[in-house]
Design a protein around this motif. Structure first.
Motif, PDB file in Angstrom:
ATOM      1  N   ASP A   1       0.846  -1.184   0.000  1.00 33.34           N
ATOM      2  CA  ASP A   1       0.000   0.000   0.000  1.00 33.34           C
ATOM      3  C   ASP A   1       0.891   1.246   0.000  1.00 33.34           C
ATOM      4  O   ASP A   1       1.460   1.624   1.019  1.00 33.34           O
ATOM      5  N   ILE A   2       1.016   1.865  -1.167  1.00 35.87           N
ATOM      6  CA  ILE A   2       1.897   3.033  -1.303  1.00 35.87           C
ATOM      7  C   ILE A   2       1.426   4.187  -0.423  1.00 35.87           C
ATOM      8  O   ILE A   2       2.235   4.885   0.182  1.00 35.87           O
ATOM      9  N   ASN A   3       0.123   4.381  -0.300  1.00 34.14           N
ATOM     10  CA  ASN A   3      -0.385   5.461   0.552  1.00 34.14           C
ATOM     11  C   ASN A   3       0.013   5.257   2.012  1.00 34.14           C
ATOM     12  O   ASN A   3       0.418   6.197   2.695  1.00 34.14           O
ATOM     13  N   GLU A   4      -0.096   4.014   2.469  1.00 28.78           N
ATOM     14  CA  GLU A   4       0.310   3.699   3.841  1.00 28.78           C
ATOM     15  C   GLU A   4       1.817   3.904   4.002  1.00 28.78           C
ATOM     16  O   GLU A   4       2.288   4.439   5.007  1.00 28.78           O
ATOM     17  N   ALA A   5       2.577   3.502   2.995  1.00 28.38           N
ATOM     18  CA  ALA A   5       4.024   3.680   3.047  1.00 28.38           C
ATOM     19  C   ALA A   5       4.396   5.156   3.039  1.00 28.38           C
ATOM     20  O   ALA A   5       5.340   5.558   3.717  1.00 28.38           O
TER      21      ALA A   5
ATOM     22  N   TYR B   1      10.839   3.914  -5.218  1.00 28.99           N
ATOM     23  CA  TYR B   1      12.137   3.268  -5.039  1.00 28.99           C
ATOM     24  C   TYR B   1      12.135   2.402  -3.777  1.00 28.99           C
ATOM     25  O   TYR B   1      12.690   1.311  -3.759  1.00 28.99           O
ATOM     26  N   HIS B   2      11.506   2.903  -2.747  1.00 33.44           N
ATOM     27  CA  HIS B   2      11.416   2.143  -1.499  1.00 33.44           C
ATOM     28  C   HIS B   2      10.662   0.831  -1.739  1.00 33.44           C
ATOM     29  O   HIS B   2      11.109  -0.230  -1.301  1.00 33.44           O
TER      30      HIS B   2
ATOM     31  N   GLU C   1      10.192  -0.810  -4.536  1.00 31.80           N
ATOM     32  CA  GLU C   1      11.004  -1.690  -5.383  1.00 31.80           C
ATOM     33  C   GLU C   1      12.141  -2.315  -4.590  1.00 31.80           C
ATOM     34  O   GLU C   1      12.434  -3.508  -4.718  1.00 31.80           O
ATOM     35  N   PHE C   2      12.776  -1.536  -3.735  1.00 32.42           N
ATOM     36  CA  PHE C   2      13.853  -2.026  -2.886  1.00 32.42           C
ATOM     37  C   PHE C   2      13.332  -3.126  -1.960  1.00 32.42           C
ATOM     38  O   PHE C   2      13.956  -4.176  -1.805  1.00 32.42           O
ATOM     39  N   PHE C   3      12.181  -2.896  -1.349  1.00 29.08           N
ATOM     40  CA  PHE C   3      11.607  -3.873  -0.427  1.00 29.08           C
ATOM     41  C   PHE C   3      11.264  -5.169  -1.149  1.00 29.08           C
ATOM     42  O   PHE C   3      11.612  -6.257  -0.696  1.00 29.08           O
ATOM     43  N   ARG C   4      10.581  -5.069  -2.277  1.00 29.90           N
ATOM     44  CA  ARG C   4      10.191  -6.278  -3.020  1.00 29.90           C
ATOM     45  C   ARG C   4      11.404  -7.085  -3.457  1.00 29.90           C
ATOM     46  O   ARG C   4      11.431  -8.302  -3.315  1.00 29.90           O
ATOM     47  N   ASN C   5      12.399  -6.415  -4.017  1.00 32.16           N
ATOM     48  CA  ASN C   5      13.582  -7.131  -4.482  1.00 32.16           C
ATOM     49  C   ASN C   5      14.387  -7.707  -3.321  1.00 32.16           C
ATOM     50  O   ASN C   5      14.942  -8.795  -3.431  1.00 32.16           O
ATOM     51  N   GLY C   6      14.448  -6.969  -2.221  1.00 34.05           N
ATOM     52  CA  GLY C   6      15.127  -7.494  -1.037  1.00 34.05           C
ATOM     53  C   GLY C   6      14.422  -8.728  -0.505  1.00 34.05           C
ATOM     54  O   GLY C   6      15.069  -9.725  -0.159  1.00 34.05           O
ATOM     55  N   LEU C   7      13.097  -8.693  -0.453  1.00 36.46           N
ATOM     56  CA  LEU C   7      12.330  -9.837   0.016  1.00 36.46           C
ATOM     57  C   LEU C   7      12.539 -11.032  -0.908  1.00 36.46           C
ATOM     58  O   LEU C   7      12.753 -12.153  -0.447  1.00 36.46           O
ATOM     59  N   ASN C   8      12.490 -10.804  -2.220  1.00 41.55           N
ATOM     60  CA  ASN C   8      12.733 -11.893  -3.171  1.00 41.55           C
ATOM     61  C   ASN C   8      14.112 -12.514  -2.941  1.00 41.55           C
ATOM     62  O   ASN C   8      14.257 -13.734  -2.973  1.00 41.55           O
ATOM     63  N   SER C   9      15.104 -11.685  -2.708  1.00 47.61           N
ATOM     64  CA  SER C   9      16.458 -12.195  -2.476  1.00 47.61           C
ATOM     65  C   SER C   9      16.529 -13.014  -1.192  1.00 47.61           C
ATOM     66  O   SER C   9      17.189 -14.056  -1.145  1.00 47.61           O
ATOM     67  N   ILE C  10      15.854 -12.549  -0.157  1.00 48.30           N
ATOM     68  CA  ILE C  10      15.825 -13.299   1.111  1.00 48.30           C
ATOM     69  C   ILE C  10      15.148 -14.650   0.899  1.00 48.30           C
ATOM     70  O   ILE C  10      15.641 -15.676   1.364  1.00 48.30           O
TER      71      ILE C  10
END
Length: 174
Positions: A120-124, A135-136, A138-147
């Motif tokens: 939820d971008i509005n919540e973020a 950017y945040h 995208e960073f979170f999604r890619n970081g989660l995928n990597s984990i």
């Protein structure tokens, strides 16, 4: 078509999909042949072609199957990861119980579109209050995928609860 044939067809499809995903762990999609799948799944080529156009159609249907299962599992959760500890544990439990599916999903390159997390971008924006929120996200999604990929590659040694705690500590509860 009678029920017996439907059950037989579903079993054949399941064997084809499982054989393909097993082969995918050691080969690229382009190296897997219909003949190899049929031999290992102990089915006729006509059975394969009655259900799939080719290897790539099989790969796409497996992707659709996993995404449908994920949507069913997490229906109603607006943010699977981050909203509650229990949701995050449920998410990692599902991954651990379906490791072959997830490994295959990522190996097929679908992690670029992995949309389980409806962020939820509005919540973020409220939490992070900055103009670079895309950017945040995208960073979170890619970081989660990597984990997730790292955890899968290591054989899911940590429990889902430990993974949820790792994610929480890295994300600092935001």
């Amino acid at each position: 078509m009678n029920v017996k044939n439907n059950m037989r067809r579903r079993e054949s499809i399941r064997r084809i999909e499982n054989t393909f995903m097993t082969l995918l762990q050691t080969k690229d999609v382009s190296e897997i042949t219909v003949a190899e799948i049929c031999k290992k799944a102990d089915i006729n080529r006509s059975t394969f072609y009655a259900n799939f156009l080719d290897i790539y159609d099989l790969a796409e249907k497996i992707k659709e199957h996993l995404e449908a299962e994920l949507n069913e599992q997490f229906d109603g959760m607006t943010n699977v990861v981050g909203s509650t500890f229990e949701n995050t544990v449920h998410f990692f439990t599902h991954i651990k119980e379906n490791q072959l599916f997830y490994r295959s999903y990522f190996k097929l390159g679908h992690d670029k579109n992995f949309q389980l997390i409806s962020y939820d971008i509005n919540e973020a924006l409220i939490s992070f209050n900055n103009k670079n929120i895309e950017y945040h996200v995208e960073f979170f999604r890619n970081g989660l995928n990597s984990i997730i990929k790292m955890w899968l590659n290591d054989g899911c040694k940590e429990t889902p609860e430990e993974m949820a705690e790792i994610l929480k500590s890295e994300y600092r509860g935001r």
